[in-house]
Design an enzyme around this catalytic site. Structure first.
Site, mmCIF file in Angstrom:
data_model
loop_
_atom_site.group_PDB
_atom_site.id
_atom_site.type_symbol
_atom_site.label_atom_id
_atom_site.label_comp_id
_atom_site.label_asym_id
_atom_site.label_seq_id
_atom_site.Cartn_x
_atom_site.Cartn_y
_atom_site.Cartn_z
ATOM 1 N NE ARG A 104 -49.294 -48.335 -18.453
ATOM 2 C CZ ARG A 104 -50.268 -48.128 -17.557
ATOM 3 N NH1 ARG A 104 -51.018 -49.130 -17.148
ATOM 4 N NH2 ARG A 104 -50.499 -46.923 -17.090
ATOM 5 C CG HIS A 131 -47.697 -43.190 -14.583
ATOM 6 N ND1 HIS A 131 -47.978 -43.023 -15.929
ATOM 7 C CD2 HIS A 131 -48.836 -43.735 -14.045
ATOM 8 C CE1 HIS A 131 -49.203 -43.456 -16.180
ATOM 9 N NE2 HIS A 131 -49.736 -43.894 -15.057
ATOM 10 C CD GLN A 134 -52.051 -40.943 -12.706
ATOM 11 O OE1 GLN A 134 -52.337 -41.920 -13.374
ATOM 12 N NE2 GLN A 134 -52.984 -40.179 -12.147
ATOM 13 N NE ARG A 294 -53.175 -40.448 -17.030
ATOM 14 C CZ ARG A 294 -52.814 -41.745 -17.045
ATOM 15 N NH1 ARG A 294 -53.195 -42.534 -16.058
ATOM 16 N NH2 ARG A 294 -52.041 -42.231 -17.999
HETATM 17 N N1 NVA Z 1 -47.501 -47.916 -9.463
HETATM 18 C C1 NVA Z 1 -48.541 -48.517 -10.259
HETATM 19 C C2 NVA Z 1 -49.250 -47.473 -11.071
HETATM 20 C C3 NVA Z 1 -50.375 -47.985 -11.899
HETATM 21 C C4 NVA Z 1 -51.018 -46.898 -12.691
HETATM 22 C C5 NVA Z 1 -47.941 -49.584 -11.161
HETATM 23 O O1 NVA Z 1 -46.862 -49.366 -11.717
HETATM 24 O O2 NVA Z 1 -48.551 -50.656 -11.285
HETATM 25 N N1 CP Z 2 -53.417 -44.628 -13.507
HETATM 26 C C1 CP Z 2 -53.193 -45.437 -14.571
HETATM 27 O O1 CP Z 2 -52.212 -45.293 -15.300
HETATM 28 O O2 CP Z 2 -54.154 -46.384 -14.768
HETATM 29 P P1 CP Z 2 -54.072 -47.596 -15.786
HETATM 30 O O3 CP Z 2 -53.039 -48.558 -15.280
HETATM 31 O O4 CP Z 2 -55.459 -48.179 -15.769
HETATM 32 O O5 CP Z 2 -53.708 -47.080 -17.139
#
Ligand code: NVA
Ligand code: CP
Length: 314
Positions: A104, A131, A134, A294
């Protein structure tokens, strides 16, 4: 599955997506029956986190454990990456010690660089641009609630962010129509949007971009939202709160959608901003099924990538 990496939804063909769903369904059913399934015994997943996470970290970590493998949490703050070691060198070193890498991070170019220098599979746990895990879990969740994805209309209400970018790549492949309502200036990535529009033409699905949440929500089968301020954009929070006025998912907006509309959110939610408590905790919301999936969808992704080229028995 013969793909090494999963960096974006567009890496998958329709057949790959189907394989992930079928594998996830079997793995989930086995897990729910309490049957042990350890195809990744002896294998290790390195998990690099440059940003915070609840769902992604827990689902990959628990998922690896449940599959018999070992998850190694690597906070970027503690890695030599932080002190200037290159991503390429990090990839080469980790490739000699772990069997797959999940990352990430911020710039999508970083995961591309990591995958280029890595001989083991690299899986995207979120970048500023995509993502994909997701969206695999999201589509799997919709499938559990509806017989088929084909012909369904999903309305995205909110920011043109990483989660939407992944939906743009996914919806046409799944035969779904995508209607996006974003405030002016918050449109999704131009290249990804162009890619999605072309794909939608080819697949004969609908794709609409508007600044009007009601236009997007009209008769939608699914309404989806995400935070207005993504990780890394905190400095703009106040401006965003003003600019996203009118883009909240509330019971008024839901009246425009199909009667049995499914409400989704990748979470974490900022209750009272992009979604009200009433809707998030209401009868149409499937946000916690979505979060749970997930785990199941990513277990399928881990098995398919880490055992690619091998016969997989479930
Ligand atoms: N768009 C959000 C998704 C978090 C899972 C972010 O990048 O913070
Ligand atoms: N939806 C998602 O990726 O959640 P987190 O940021 O908690 O991993």
């Amino acid at each position: 599955m013969n793909k090494k990496d999963f960096l974006r939804v567009a890496d998958y063909s329709k057949e790959d997506i189907k394989e992930v769903f079928e594998t996830a369904e079997k793995i989930k059913a086995k897990f729910k029956k309490g049957i042990k399934y350890s195809p990744l015994a002896g294998k290790t997943l390195g998990m690099i986190f440059q940003k915070s996470s609840t769902r992604t970290r827990v689902s990959f970590e628990v998922g690896m454990y449940q599959l018999g493998g070992y998850p190694l949490f690597l906070s970027a703050n503690d890695l030599q990456l932080k002190r200037g070691e290159t991503i390429g060198d990090t990839a080469q070193v980790l490739s000699r010690m772990v069997d797959a890498i999940m990352i990430r991070t911020y710039a999508h170019s970083e995961i591309e660089e990591l995958a280029k220098h890595s001989s083991v599979p690299v899986i995207n746990g979120l970048t500023d641009l995509h993502h994909p895990c997701q969206i695999m879990a999201d589509m799997f969740t919709i499938l559990e609630h509806r017989k088929s994805l084909k012909g369904l209309t999903i309305a995205w209400i909110g920011d043109g962010n990483n989660v939407l970018n992944s939906w743009i790549e996914a919806a046409p492949m799944a035969g779904m129509n995508l209607k996006m309502a974003v405030p002016k200036g918050y449109e999704p990535d131009k290249n990804i949007l162009d890619y999605g529009i072309n794909l939608a033409k080819k697949e004969r699905t609908g794709m609409l971009l508007t600044n009007d949440p009601i236009e997007a929500a009209e008769n939608a089968d699914i309404i989806y939202t995400d935070v207005w301020t993504s990780m890394g954009q905190e400095a703009d929070k106040e401006k965003r709160l003003r600019d996203f006025h009118g883009f909240q998912i509330n019971s008024e907006l839901l009246k425009h959608a199909s009667k049995d509309v499914l409400v989704m959110h990748c979470l974490p939610a900022h209750r009272g901003e992009e979604i009200t408590d009433e809707v998030m905790d209401g009868p149409n919301s499937i946000v916690f099924d979505e979060a749970e999936n997930r785990l199941h969808a990513q277990k399928a992704i881990l098995v398919l990538h880490m055992l690619r080229g091998k016969k997989i028995k479930i």
